[in-house]
Design a protein around this motif. Structure first.
Motif, short mmCIF file in Angstrom:
data_model
loop_
_atom_site.label_atom_id
_atom_site.label_comp_id
_atom_site.label_asym_id
_atom_site.label_seq_id
_atom_site.Cartn_x
_atom_site.Cartn_y
_atom_site.Cartn_z
N ASP A 107 -34.61 -21.25 33.76
CA ASP A 107 -36.53 -20.85 33.39
C ASP A 107 -36.12 -22.17 34.60
O ASP A 107 -35.72 -23.29 34.65
CB ASP A 107 -36.25 -22.00 32.03
CG ASP A 107 -37.26 -22.64 31.70
OD1 ASP A 107 -37.71 -22.98 32.76
OD2 ASP A 107 -38.03 -23.18 30.71
N ARG A 108 -37.40 -21.71 35.22
CA ARG A 108 -37.67 -22.58 36.81
C ARG A 108 -37.80 -23.96 36.59
O ARG A 108 -37.18 -24.91 36.88
CB ARG A 108 -38.37 -21.69 37.28
CG ARG A 108 -37.55 -20.45 38.25
CD ARG A 108 -38.07 -19.23 39.14
NE ARG A 108 -38.46 -18.10 39.46
CZ ARG A 108 -37.06 -17.88 40.46
NH1 ARG A 108 -36.60 -19.05 41.38
NH2 ARG A 108 -36.80 -16.35 40.76
N TYR A 109 -38.96 -23.49 35.33
CA TYR A 109 -39.51 -25.01 35.91
C TYR A 109 -38.48 -26.38 35.19
O TYR A 109 -38.49 -27.52 35.85
CB TYR A 109 -40.58 -24.80 34.48
CG TYR A 109 -41.51 -25.80 34.49
CD1 TYR A 109 -42.20 -26.77 35.37
CD2 TYR A 109 -41.39 -26.85 32.69
CE1 TYR A 109 -42.79 -27.98 35.32
CE2 TYR A 109 -41.80 -28.27 33.30
CZ TYR A 109 -42.78 -28.42 33.71
OH TYR A 109 -43.41 -29.90 33.62
N VAL A 160 -39.58 -17.30 34.19
CA VAL A 160 -37.93 -16.47 34.20
C VAL A 160 -37.44 -16.42 36.00
O VAL A 160 -37.97 -15.47 36.61
CB VAL A 160 -37.74 -15.30 34.01
CG1 VAL A 160 -36.32 -14.67 33.58
CG2 VAL A 160 -38.61 -15.24 31.93
N ALA A 161 -36.22 -16.81 36.27
CA ALA A 161 -35.35 -16.52 37.51
C ALA A 161 -34.87 -15.64 37.54
O ALA A 161 -34.96 -15.82 38.70
CB ALA A 161 -34.94 -18.60 36.85
N GLN A 162 -34.25 -15.28 36.83
CA GLN A 162 -32.64 -14.04 36.65
C GLN A 162 -33.19 -13.49 35.54
O GLN A 162 -33.84 -12.91 34.22
CB GLN A 162 -31.72 -15.06 36.66
CG GLN A 162 -31.60 -15.19 38.30
CD GLN A 162 -29.83 -16.10 37.72
OE1 GLN A 162 -29.70 -17.35 37.54
NE2 GLN A 162 -28.81 -15.24 38.64
N ILE A 296 -34.36 -25.52 46.90
CA ILE A 296 -35.37 -24.15 45.73
C ILE A 296 -35.14 -23.48 44.91
O ILE A 296 -36.15 -22.87 44.63
CB ILE A 296 -36.04 -23.10 47.42
CG1 ILE A 296 -35.38 -22.99 48.20
CG2 ILE A 296 -37.01 -24.66 48.62
CD1 ILE A 296 -35.99 -22.52 48.91
N ASP A 297 -33.92 -23.14 45.07
CA ASP A 297 -33.41 -22.47 43.59
C ASP A 297 -32.13 -22.64 43.50
O ASP A 297 -31.26 -22.73 44.81
CB ASP A 297 -34.27 -21.16 44.76
CG ASP A 297 -33.74 -20.21 43.57
OD1 ASP A 297 -33.87 -20.45 42.58
OD2 ASP A 297 -33.13 -18.79 44.19
N ILE A 298 -31.67 -22.61 41.68
CA ILE A 298 -30.75 -22.66 41.47
C ILE A 298 -30.44 -21.89 40.61
O ILE A 298 -30.89 -21.48 39.69
CB ILE A 298 -30.47 -23.70 40.66
CG1 ILE A 298 -30.85 -25.29 41.51
CG2 ILE A 298 -28.67 -23.96 40.77
CD1 ILE A 298 -30.48 -26.34 41.14
N ASN A 299 -29.24 -20.56 41.05
CA ASN A 299 -28.90 -19.67 40.24
C ASN A 299 -27.22 -18.99 39.50
O ASN A 299 -26.64 -19.96 40.53
CB ASN A 299 -28.61 -17.94 41.77
CG ASN A 299 -30.18 -18.26 41.79
OD1 ASN A 299 -31.00 -17.98 41.90
ND2 ASN A 299 -30.07 -18.35 43.12
N ALA A 300 -27.48 -18.72 38.35
CA ALA A 300 -26.42 -19.00 37.78
C ALA A 300 -25.94 -17.61 38.42
O ALA A 300 -26.27 -17.00 38.01
CB ALA A 300 -26.62 -18.87 35.90
MG LIG Z 1 -32.92 -17.21 41.90
#
Ligand SMILES: [Mg+2]
Ligand SMILES: Nc1ncnc2c1ncn2[C@@H]1O[C@H](COP(=O)(O)OP(=O)(O)OP(=O)(O)O)[C@@H](O)[C@H]1O
Ligand SMILES: O=P(O)(O)O[C@H]1[C@H](OP(=O)(O)O)[C@@H](OP(=O)(O)O)[C@@H](O)[C@@H](O)[C@@H]1OP(=O)(O)O
Ligand SMILES: [Mg+2]
Length: 356
Positions: A107-109, A160-162, A296-300
């Motif tokens: 969840d980007r937010y 939704v980020a991923q 600007i972004d964090i990814n699992a």
């Molecule tokens: Mg990302």
């Protein structure tokens, strides 16, 4: 003797893993099986359609379940419920990474709010101003953007980020007319000019590595009626991307931004505590003129493209996390806490942290 009986009578501990076939092929995952064996672990792929109880016992569950969590249909919910039940019934199993922590990053937010609630701002690391856009009412959205302090141009990213086929579809919006192009639910985030250079920090437990990638060029709030730009993030910032959106205007000099290794170190240390994750990636850009570092972004469980000795660092991470969890369980039990009660464990973990 079944495979499970054989396993329980052998001395090696089992790492149950799941990721898509596409992902395991990309990572050449068979090699990791060999690394595990060298360290006394056996690597077994989970069958998500069957009860896990018959597939274990597991010492560790290692996964990239983002696409299943994000799918959220009846079957996906059943799969995730089954895994969560297994984890609840087996508190001794180490899970990399905890599903609740992964949910936050999907969840980007929520993710940007995590960064906002750290002390990173004190050292010149920030998350660009953002706001959630939930409605298609343009007037309301313009008001919302203004109140939140989101400025033109801004970038619109799906909530939704991923793990879905639309989560990397984004747009850069230049003016009030473009606000109609926001596709809710999404996060609108002020655009930070950074000379088209992205720094990806890949984290594996206590190890991290920075790789440089192409990024979006500088954009300015235009007085003219510039149209919204839409793009797929995977066509811009992969190691082999060569998008025209990354080409700086001829009038601009591509002065290298100065990335600060101390700031990167602080980002990993700080986020490690707040995210409760071992496998994640952080995207950082350095703002022109100010040199402030923007997350600007964090990814699992990202791609780890360019991460040297990923499997060596991954097994190291599994082993050190297991050691930590065994030590903290022993500490809690000595202190009389009920380690099967997660609320009790949270309280005692806070106590342990205050002692360390
Ligand atoms: Mg990302
Ligand atoms: N606030 C911002 N200011 C300037 N550029 C940005 C900003 N946010 C994103 N970008 C640019 O857009 C690209 C995609 O954004 P983001 O990293 O959030 O997308 P993503 O789909 O989550 O990417 P990933 O593939 O890393 O998961 C970035 O690589 C960067 O080039
Ligand atoms: O495509 P790559 O291998 O680079 O990895 C990307 C990964 O795809 P995967 O599914 O193959 O892991 C993406 O996951 P999903 O959105 O698909 O969940 C996401 O984590 C990106 O951030 C990764 O890009 P990176 O941040 O590392 O550049
Ligand atoms: Mg990114």
């Amino acid at each position: 003797m079944t495979e499970n009986d054989k396993r329980s009578s052998s001395s090696s501990m089992v790492i149950g893993y799941w990721m898509s076939d596409r992902k395991s092929q990309k990572l050449n995952w068979i090699e990791f099986g060999k690394v595990c064996r060298q360290h006394g672990y056996e690597l077994v792929k989970l069958d998500l359609d069957k009860p896990l109880e018959n597939q274990g016992p597991f010492a560790v569950i290692l996964h990239k379940l983002t696409e299943i969590i994000a799918r959220n249909d009846e079957k996906a919910i059943q799969i995730i419920d089954r895994i969560e039940q297994y984890i609840k019934d087996h508190p001794e199993v180490l899970i990399i990474d905890p599903l609740d922590s992964v949910r936050t990053l999907l969840d980007r937010y929520k993710t940007y709010n995590v960064v906002l609630n750290t002390t990173l701002n004190n050292i010149g690391v920030f998350t660009p101003t953002f706001v959630e856009i939930l409605s298609t009412n343009v007037k309301d959205n313009i008001k919302k953007l203004k109140n939140a302090g989101v400025t033109f141009p801004f970038i619109c990213k799906p909530f939704v980020a991923q793990g879905t086929n639309y989560c990397h579809q984004m747009s850069v919006i230049f003016n009030e007319r473009g606000v109609a192009d926001c596709k809710p639910p999404c996060v609108a985030q002020s655009f930070i000019n950074h000379n088209a250079i992205l720094y990806k920090l890949y984290v594996v437990g206590d190890h991290y590595q920075m790789v440089e990638r192409p990024s979006l060029k500088n954009f300015y709030a235009s007085n003219d009626d510039r149209d919204t730009i839409t793009f797929d993030s995977h066509s811009v910032s992969k190691s082999d991307s060569s998008s025209e959106l990354s080409v700086l205007d001829p009038s601009e000099s591509a002065k290298g931004s100065s990335i600060d290794p101390i700031k990167l170190h602080s980002i990993v240390k700080t986020l490690g505590n707040h995210l409760n994750m071992s496998l994640y990636g952080v995207d950082v850009v350095v703002e022109n003129d100010t040199n402030r570092h923007a997350i600007i972004d964090i990814n699992a469980y990202p791609g780890y493209d360019g991460f040297p000795d990923f499997f060596g660092k991954l097994i190291d991470c599994v082993m050190s996390r297991r050691a930590q969890s065994i030590c903290s369980k022993a500490y809690f039990e000595d202190s009389g806490f009920d380690t099967s009660d997660s609320s009790d464990e949270k309280k005692s973990r806070a106590k342990l942290n205050s002692i360390n």
